[in-house]
Scaffold this active site. Structure first.
Site, mmCIF file in Angstrom:
data_model
loop_
_atom_site.group_PDB
_atom_site.id
_atom_site.type_symbol
_atom_site.label_atom_id
_atom_site.label_comp_id
_atom_site.label_asym_id
_atom_site.label_seq_id
_atom_site.Cartn_x
_atom_site.Cartn_y
_atom_site.Cartn_z
ATOM 1 N N ASP A 188 0.820 -1.211 0.000
ATOM 2 C CA ASP A 188 0.000 0.000 0.000
ATOM 3 C C ASP A 188 0.856 1.265 0.000
ATOM 4 O O ASP A 188 1.987 1.257 0.485
ATOM 5 C CB ASP A 188 -0.873 0.046 1.271
ATOM 6 C CG ASP A 188 -2.012 -0.951 1.214
ATOM 7 O OD1 ASP A 188 -2.052 -1.766 0.280
ATOM 8 O OD2 ASP A 188 -2.862 -0.907 2.127
ATOM 9 N N ASP A 189 0.274 2.328 -0.523
ATOM 10 C CA ASP A 189 0.720 3.719 -0.329
ATOM 11 C C ASP A 189 1.765 4.233 -1.324
ATOM 12 O O ASP A 189 2.115 5.406 -1.272
ATOM 13 C CB ASP A 189 1.238 3.985 1.100
ATOM 14 C CG ASP A 189 0.171 3.749 2.157
ATOM 15 O OD1 ASP A 189 -0.992 3.467 1.774
ATOM 16 O OD2 ASP A 189 0.495 3.832 3.351
ATOM 17 N N HIS A 225 -6.195 3.379 -4.185
ATOM 18 C CA HIS A 225 -6.111 3.558 -2.720
ATOM 19 C C HIS A 225 -6.441 5.015 -2.368
ATOM 20 O O HIS A 225 -5.851 5.586 -1.464
ATOM 21 C CB HIS A 225 -4.697 3.163 -2.271
ATOM 22 C CG HIS A 225 -4.518 2.915 -0.803
ATOM 23 N ND1 HIS A 225 -5.361 2.135 -0.049
ATOM 24 C CD2 HIS A 225 -3.552 3.337 0.065
ATOM 25 C CE1 HIS A 225 -4.923 2.092 1.206
ATOM 26 N NE2 HIS A 225 -3.844 2.817 1.303
ATOM 27 N N HIS A 241 -5.213 9.573 0.093
ATOM 28 C CA HIS A 241 -5.086 8.714 1.279
ATOM 29 C C HIS A 241 -5.972 9.217 2.423
ATOM 30 O O HIS A 241 -5.506 9.500 3.531
ATOM 31 C CB HIS A 241 -3.615 8.625 1.737
ATOM 32 C CG HIS A 241 -3.332 7.353 2.480
ATOM 33 N ND1 HIS A 241 -3.285 7.295 3.854
ATOM 34 C CD2 HIS A 241 -3.123 6.096 2.046
ATOM 35 C CE1 HIS A 241 -3.018 6.033 4.226
ATOM 36 N NE2 HIS A 241 -2.933 5.290 3.138
ATOM 37 N N TYR A 280 -6.390 2.915 5.756
ATOM 38 C CA TYR A 280 -6.609 2.592 7.174
ATOM 39 C C TYR A 280 -7.735 1.568 7.374
ATOM 40 O O TYR A 280 -8.145 1.308 8.498
ATOM 41 C CB TYR A 280 -6.942 3.847 8.008
ATOM 42 C CG TYR A 280 -6.062 5.029 7.707
ATOM 43 C CD1 TYR A 280 -4.796 5.145 8.277
ATOM 44 C CD2 TYR A 280 -6.490 6.043 6.845
ATOM 45 C CE1 TYR A 280 -3.980 6.239 8.000
ATOM 46 C CE2 TYR A 280 -5.694 7.134 6.561
ATOM 47 C CZ TYR A 280 -4.439 7.225 7.145
ATOM 48 O OH TYR A 280 -3.637 8.311 6.864
ATOM 49 N N HIS A 324 3.771 -2.130 3.378
ATOM 50 C CA HIS A 324 3.633 -0.742 2.914
ATOM 51 C C HIS A 324 4.838 -0.321 2.083
ATOM 52 O O HIS A 324 5.979 -0.494 2.510
ATOM 53 C CB HIS A 324 3.417 0.199 4.102
ATOM 54 C CG HIS A 324 2.044 0.049 4.691
ATOM 55 N ND1 HIS A 324 1.741 -0.952 5.578
ATOM 56 C CD2 HIS A 324 0.903 0.734 4.468
ATOM 57 C CE1 HIS A 324 0.451 -0.864 5.882
ATOM 58 N NE2 HIS A 324 -0.073 0.145 5.233
HETATM 59 ZN ZN LIG Z 1 -2.648 3.295 2.972
#
Ligand SMILES: [Zn+2]
Length: 202
Positions: free
Chosen positions: A32-33, A83, A87, A118, A171
């Site tokens: 993610d991210d 995503h 965020h 989250y 992540h």
């Molecule tokens: Zn995230």
């Protein structure tokens, strides 16, 4: 153990995809991210070394800032998912605003997969998004973003909670890099030894 226990409760209340059981020893690595120029190429090197394809839930704003790193994900045969653009947390955002942010991310991320940042999403937001996206949660969260944890702890979470069909979160960010880049190869080696096959989320 709080995060892991909370996850079980969330699974009961959020009707989304938490694992993919199909009777095989498949495992789904997700990141993610990203994309993140300092970290993503290192993740790709690790995955390439083991010939593993994974699924990257990207933040639209990061894709906009680092399009060449995003292209690298696609070129290397990985799967990408939305995503959100910025965020954002669904709980703190109106449904329309949330959907607009996801839609904006959709202009730079071509995918039918979505993961809420989250894991925070209202049932109404979820219902709307499910019209266009497969909403992908997880059943193994490595907590690599937690600076108080050591990579060994991330590995032990993978060992304790992974089962056939598990979706594991790492992540792809600078904050998580120290834990993730060390824990990831150890986790992969262990999963291979346990007979798992790595797949992308389709
Ligand atoms: Zn995230």
């Amino acid at each position: 153990m709080f995060v892991e226990r909370t996850n079980k409760i969330l699974q009961l209340f959020i009707p989304a995809i938490w694992n993919i059981k199909d009777g095989t020893r498949s495992i789904y690595l997700t990141f993610d991210d990203g994309p993140c120029p300092e970290v993503t190429p290192k993740v790709l090197d690790i995955l390439d070394k083991y010939n593993i394809k994974a699924t990257f839930f990207c933040v639209g704003d990061n894709v906009r800032r680092h399009p060449q790193i995003f292209d690298l994900l696609i070129k290397n045969g990985h799967r990408v998912g939305n995503h959100t653009m910025h965020h954002i947390k669904g709980f703190n955002t109106s449904c329309n605003e949330y959907l607009r942010d996801v839609e904006e991310a959709g202009t730079v991320i071509d995918s039918n997969l979505f993961r809420p940042p989250y894991g925070r999403i209202t049932l109404r937001q979820l219902k709307e998004l499910k019209k266009r996206y497969k909403v992908i949660m997880w059943d193994v969260i490595t907590r690599d973003y937690n600076p108080r944890l050591k990579p060994d702890k991330c590995l032990s979470i993978v060992k304790k909670f992974s089962k056939p069909g598990s979706i594991i979160i790492f992540h792809d960010s600078q904050k998580s890099a120290a834990n993730m880049l060390t824990a990831l190869p150890m986790a992969i080696e262990w999963l291979i030894k346990e007979g798992y096959t790595f797949k992308t989320i389709e």
